[in-house]
Design a protein around this motif. Structure first.
Motif, PDB file in Angstrom:
ATOM      1  N   ALA A   1       0.829  -1.209   0.000  1.00 21.18           N
ATOM      2  CA  ALA A   1       0.000   0.000   0.000  1.00 21.18           C
ATOM      3  C   ALA A   1       0.863   1.259   0.000  1.00 21.18           C
ATOM      4  O   ALA A   1       0.530   2.257  -0.653  1.00 21.18           O
ATOM      5  CB  ALA A   1      -0.928  -0.006   1.215  1.00 21.18           C
ATOM      6  N   LEU A   2       1.976   1.210   0.725  1.00 21.18           N
ATOM      7  CA  LEU A   2       2.850   2.378   0.800  1.00 21.18           C
ATOM      8  C   LEU A   2       3.464   2.709  -0.553  1.00 21.18           C
ATOM      9  O   LEU A   2       3.660   3.887  -0.888  1.00 21.18           O
ATOM     10  CB  LEU A   2       3.954   2.141   1.830  1.00 21.18           C
ATOM     11  CG  LEU A   2       3.466   1.975   3.276  1.00 21.18           C
ATOM     12  CD1 LEU A   2       4.637   1.615   4.175  1.00 21.18           C
ATOM     13  CD2 LEU A   2       2.793   3.252   3.768  1.00 21.18           C
ATOM     14  N   GLN A   3       3.762   1.683  -1.346  1.00 18.03           N
ATOM     15  CA  GLN A   3       4.338   1.923  -2.673  1.00 18.03           C
ATOM     16  C   GLN A   3       3.318   2.607  -3.581  1.00 18.03           C
ATOM     17  O   GLN A   3       3.659   3.504  -4.351  1.00 18.03           O
ATOM     18  CB  GLN A   3       4.813   0.605  -3.303  1.00 18.03           C
ATOM     19  CG  GLN A   3       5.586  -0.328  -2.379  1.00 18.03           C
ATOM     20  CD  GLN A   3       6.614   0.365  -1.518  1.00 18.03           C
ATOM     21  OE1 GLN A   3       7.413   1.168  -1.981  1.00 18.03           O
ATOM     22  NE2 GLN A   3       6.598   0.051  -0.226  1.00 18.03           N
ATOM     23  N   ILE A   4       2.069   2.155  -3.489  1.00 15.78           N
ATOM     24  CA  ILE A   4       1.005   2.750  -4.297  1.00 15.78           C
ATOM     25  C   ILE A   4       0.709   4.173  -3.829  1.00 15.78           C
ATOM     26  O   ILE A   4       0.524   5.093  -4.640  1.00 15.78           O
ATOM     27  CB  ILE A   4      -0.268   1.886  -4.225  1.00 15.78           C
ATOM     28  CG1 ILE A   4       0.020   0.472  -4.756  1.00 15.78           C
ATOM     29  CG2 ILE A   4      -1.398   2.530  -5.016  1.00 15.78           C
ATOM     30  CD1 ILE A   4       0.482   0.422  -6.190  1.00 15.78           C
ATOM     31  N   MET A   5       0.682   4.376  -2.510  1.00 14.15           N
ATOM     32  CA  MET A   5       0.448   5.713  -1.957  1.00 14.15           C
ATOM     33  C   MET A   5       1.518   6.686  -2.446  1.00 14.15           C
ATOM     34  O   MET A   5       1.216   7.838  -2.796  1.00 14.15           O
ATOM     35  CB  MET A   5       0.445   5.652  -0.426  1.00 14.15           C
ATOM     36  CG  MET A   5      -0.767   4.944   0.172  1.00 14.15           C
ATOM     37  SD  MET A   5      -0.567   4.602   1.941  1.00 14.15           S
ATOM     38  CE  MET A   5      -0.305   6.252   2.597  1.00 14.15           C
ATOM     39  N   HIS A   6       2.750   6.227  -2.483  1.00 13.03           N
ATOM     40  CA  HIS A   6       3.862   7.101  -2.877  1.00 13.03           C
ATOM     41  C   HIS A   6       3.690   7.611  -4.303  1.00 13.03           C
ATOM     42  O   HIS A   6       3.836   8.814  -4.561  1.00 13.03           O
ATOM     43  CB  HIS A   6       5.178   6.334  -2.745  1.00 13.03           C
ATOM     44  CG  HIS A   6       6.377   7.091  -3.226  1.00 13.03           C
ATOM     45  ND1 HIS A   6       6.858   8.222  -2.597  1.00 13.03           N
ATOM     46  CD2 HIS A   6       7.199   6.881  -4.310  1.00 13.03           C
ATOM     47  CE1 HIS A   6       7.912   8.673  -3.250  1.00 13.03           C
ATOM     48  NE2 HIS A   6       8.145   7.880  -4.298  1.00 13.03           N
ATOM     49  N   VAL A   7       3.379   6.724  -5.234  1.00 14.72           N
ATOM     50  CA  VAL A   7       3.262   7.149  -6.635  1.00 14.72           C
ATOM     51  C   VAL A   7       1.959   7.912  -6.879  1.00 14.72           C
ATOM     52  O   VAL A   7       1.827   8.612  -7.896  1.00 14.72           O
ATOM     53  CB  VAL A   7       3.362   5.957  -7.602  1.00 14.72           C
ATOM     54  CG1 VAL A   7       4.711   5.270  -7.458  1.00 14.72           C
ATOM     55  CG2 VAL A   7       2.226   4.965  -7.388  1.00 14.72           C
ATOM     56  N   MET A   8       1.014   7.807  -5.949  1.00 16.94           N
ATOM     57  CA  MET A   8      -0.221   8.580  -6.067  1.00 16.94           C
ATOM     58  C   MET A   8      -0.096   9.952  -5.419  1.00 16.94           C
ATOM     59  O   MET A   8      -1.060  10.713  -5.345  1.00 16.94           O
ATOM     60  CB  MET A   8      -1.390   7.813  -5.445  1.00 16.94           C
ATOM     61  CG  MET A   8      -1.771   6.551  -6.208  1.00 16.94           C
ATOM     62  SD  MET A   8      -3.154   5.627  -5.459  1.00 16.94           S
ATOM     63  CE  MET A   8      -4.525   6.758  -5.764  1.00 16.94           C
ATOM     64  N   GLY A   9       1.120  10.258  -4.938  1.00 17.98           N
ATOM     65  CA  GLY A   9       1.378  11.587  -4.379  1.00 17.98           C
ATOM     66  C   GLY A   9       0.998  11.756  -2.936  1.00 17.98           C
ATOM     67  O   GLY A   9       0.992  12.878  -2.417  1.00 17.98           O
ATOM     68  N   LYS A  10       0.718  10.669  -2.238  1.00 12.92           N
ATOM     69  CA  LYS A  10       0.368  10.751  -0.820  1.00 12.92           C
ATOM     70  C   LYS A  10       1.647  10.702   0.015  1.00 12.92           C
ATOM     71  O   LYS A  10       2.632  10.074  -0.382  1.00 12.92           O
ATOM     72  CB  LYS A  10      -0.574   9.607  -0.431  1.00 12.92           C
ATOM     73  CG  LYS A  10      -1.871   9.616  -1.247  1.00 12.92           C
ATOM     74  CD  LYS A  10      -2.798   8.489  -0.822  1.00 12.92           C
ATOM     75  CE  LYS A  10      -4.054   8.467  -1.697  1.00 12.92           C
ATOM     76  NZ  LYS A  10      -4.849   9.689  -1.533  1.00 12.92           N
ATOM     77  N   PRO A  11       1.657  11.372   1.186  1.00 16.30           N
ATOM     78  CA  PRO A  11       2.889  11.426   1.994  1.00 16.30           C
ATOM     79  C   PRO A  11       3.266  10.063   2.560  1.00 16.30           C
ATOM     80  O   PRO A  11       2.491   9.435   3.283  1.00 16.30           O
ATOM     81  CB  PRO A  11       2.524  12.406   3.113  1.00 16.30           C
ATOM     82  CG  PRO A  11       1.026  12.363   3.200  1.00 16.30           C
ATOM     83  CD  PRO A  11       0.540  12.126   1.800  1.00 16.30           C
ATOM     84  N   VAL A  12       4.465   9.625   2.209  1.00 13.60           N
ATOM     85  CA  VAL A  12       5.005   8.354   2.705  1.00 13.60           C
ATOM     86  C   VAL A  12       6.475   8.565   3.034  1.00 13.60           C
ATOM     87  O   VAL A  12       7.211   9.123   2.207  1.00 13.60           O
ATOM     88  CB  VAL A  12       4.873   7.233   1.636  1.00 13.60           C
ATOM     89  CG1 VAL A  12       5.551   5.951   2.134  1.00 13.60           C
ATOM     90  CG2 VAL A  12       3.422   6.969   1.307  1.00 13.60           C
ATOM     91  N   PRO A  13       6.936   8.169   4.218  1.00 16.85           N
ATOM     92  CA  PRO A  13       8.364   8.298   4.544  1.00 16.85           C
ATOM     93  C   PRO A  13       9.224   7.561   3.513  1.00 16.85           C
ATOM     94  O   PRO A  13       8.928   6.415   3.157  1.00 16.85           O
ATOM     95  CB  PRO A  13       8.475   7.629   5.926  1.00 16.85           C
ATOM     96  CG  PRO A  13       7.098   7.724   6.499  1.00 16.85           C
ATOM     97  CD  PRO A  13       6.165   7.600   5.337  1.00 16.85           C
ATOM     98  N   LEU A  14      10.268   8.199   3.049  1.00 20.98           N
ATOM     99  CA  LEU A  14      11.086   7.622   1.987  1.00 20.98           C
ATOM    100  C   LEU A  14      11.753   6.311   2.404  1.00 20.98           C
ATOM    101  O   LEU A  14      12.040   5.459   1.562  1.00 20.98           O
ATOM    102  CB  LEU A  14      12.143   8.627   1.542  1.00 20.98           C
ATOM    103  CG  LEU A  14      11.607   9.866   0.795  1.00 20.98           C
ATOM    104  CD1 LEU A  14      12.754  10.773   0.394  1.00 20.98           C
ATOM    105  CD2 LEU A  14      10.799   9.449  -0.430  1.00 20.98           C
TER     106      LEU A  14
END
Length: 306
Positions: free
Chosen positions: A235-248
Motif C-alpha cells: 500500500a505504501l508503494q502505491i500511496m507514494h506514486v499517487m502523491g500521498k505522503p510516505v516516509p522515503l
C-alpha cells in the motif's frame, strides 16, 4: 500428464508435486522442506488451524512416509514476535506438529552437516536463512552446503516462489527430485482460477513487498477485477506514486516505475484503488512496543510495519 499439458496451454509451467510422487520413494530418504514462515509461524495459529493446514500436512505426510525431514526457512519479527531464535521456532513447531523438532546449526564455514548425530529426533530445523546474505544472492556454494545430505527437495513456500533464492532455486541442482508441497499446490490451484473468474463485481486484496517482481501478476488482477485493495508495504508503494505522503525509508525505490504502471493501468480501466487509513507498526528495536499511525502521518523512523 493431461493436466500438465493443460497448464502449459494456460501459461503455467508444469510442476511435479508431492501428491503425485510415489510415497514409497520417500522412505529412508532425507527430504528438505522449504516452508512458508508467514503461514507456519503465524502468531495466532491455533489447534483447529493446525489440523487442516496443508502447510502442516506436507511435513507430516513426509514424516509418516518414514523419511528424515529437514526444515528450512527464513523468518523475522513480522512472522511471530515470540519465535525469533532457532530454539523458540523449533519449540513452536514441535507444539504445532506434535512432533519433536530439533534446531540444528547444519552449515558452518569449515564443517559439513552431520545428519547421523540427530537420528533420535523426528525433524531437524536449519538456521534462520535471514541471517545469510548468500541466501538472497542464490550463492551456489551456500546452496550446495544447504543441500548437503539431502535427497529430495520439497518447496512449500508459495510466497517466495517468485524469488531466486539459494533455498528455493539453488538447492534444486543438488537433489535428484524437486517437488511442490501440498500448500504450494493449493495456492497454485487458486492462482489458476483467477484468469477464469467471471464474477462481477470482484475485488483483489494485495499485500507483501517487492512490487517490481509482482507487476505482471498485478496487471492480470487489474485487468480482471473491479477494484484493488492494497495493504501493508504494498500500500505504501502505491500511496507514494499517487502523491500521498510516505516516509522515503518505507518506499521501494526500485519499484516506483512498476507501481506507477499499475496505478495508471487501473485508472485507464476506471477501477477503484482502496488504501488503508492507518497502519499498526512495531518498534525497530523494542519488540513489544507497538504504535498506530494514520496513513498520512507515519513519521517515526524507529517504527516499521508488521
Amino acid at each position: 500428464m493431461p493436466c500438465q499439458d493443460h497448464d502449459r496451454e494456460k501459461g503455467f509451467p508444469p510442476i511435479q508435486t508431492l501428491q503425485r510422487f510415489p510415497k514409497e520413494e520417500l522412505s529412508a530418504k532425507v527430504v528438505m522442506v522449504r516452508f512458508d514462515s508467514s503461514i507456519l509461524l503465524h502468531q495466532d495459529l491455533d489447534e483447529s488451524v493446525s489440523k487442516i493446514s496443508n502447510a502442516l500436512l506436507t511435513i507430516k505426510y513426509i514424516y509418516e512416509a518414514v523419511a528424515k525431514v529437514v526444515l528450512a526457512s527464513s523468518w523475522t519479527i513480522k512472522c511471530n514476535s515470540k519465535v525469533l531464535s532457532e530454539e523458540t521456532v523449533a519449540e513452536f513447531l514441535s507444539s504445532v506438529l506434535k512432533l519433536k523438532v530439533l534446531p540444528s546449526q547444519c552449515f558452518y564455514e569449515h564443517q559439513q552437516p552431520n545428519l547421523e548425530k540427530v537420528e533420535e529426533v523426528d525433524i531437524i530445523l536449519l538456521e534462520n536463512l535471514s541471517n545469510y546474505k548468500q541466501e538472497l544472492a542464490n550463492n551456489s556454494e551456500f546452496a550446495r552446503r544447504l543441500a548437503s545430505g539431502i535427497d529430495i527437495f520439497v518447496n512449500d513456500s508459495f510466497s517466495t516462489a517468485h524469488k531466486i533464492l539459494a533455498s528455493t532455486v539453488g538447492v534444486t541442482q543438488f537433489c535428484y527430485a524437486c517437488l511442490a508441497g501440498f500448500y504450494f499446490e493449493e495456492c497454485l490451484a487458486k492462482l489458476k482460477t483467477i484468469p477464469e473468474c467471471e464474477l462481477s463485481p470482484s475485488v483483489a486484496v494485495v499485500g507483501g513487498v517487492n512490487i517490481k517482481d509482482k507487476v505482471k501478476a498485478l496487471r492480470v488482477l487489474a485487468s480482471k477485477c473491479d477494484g484493488l485493495v492494497f495493504v501493508g508495504m504494498m500500500a505504501l508503494q502505491i500511496m507514494h506514486v499517487m502523491g500521498k505522503p510516505v516516509p522515503l525509508y518505507l518506499v521501494e525505490h526500485e519499484g516506483v516505475k512498476e507501481a506507477l504502471e499499475i496505478v495508471r493501468y487501473a485508472e485507464s480501466r476506471s477501477i477503484h484503488i482502496l488504501l488503508p487509513s492507518d497502519f499498526l507498526c512495531k518498534h525497530n528495536h523494542l519488540q513489544m512496543q507497538e504504535k498506530s499511525f494514520l496513513a498520512h502521518n507515519i513519521v517515526d523512523g524507529k517504527f516499521l510495519l508488521f
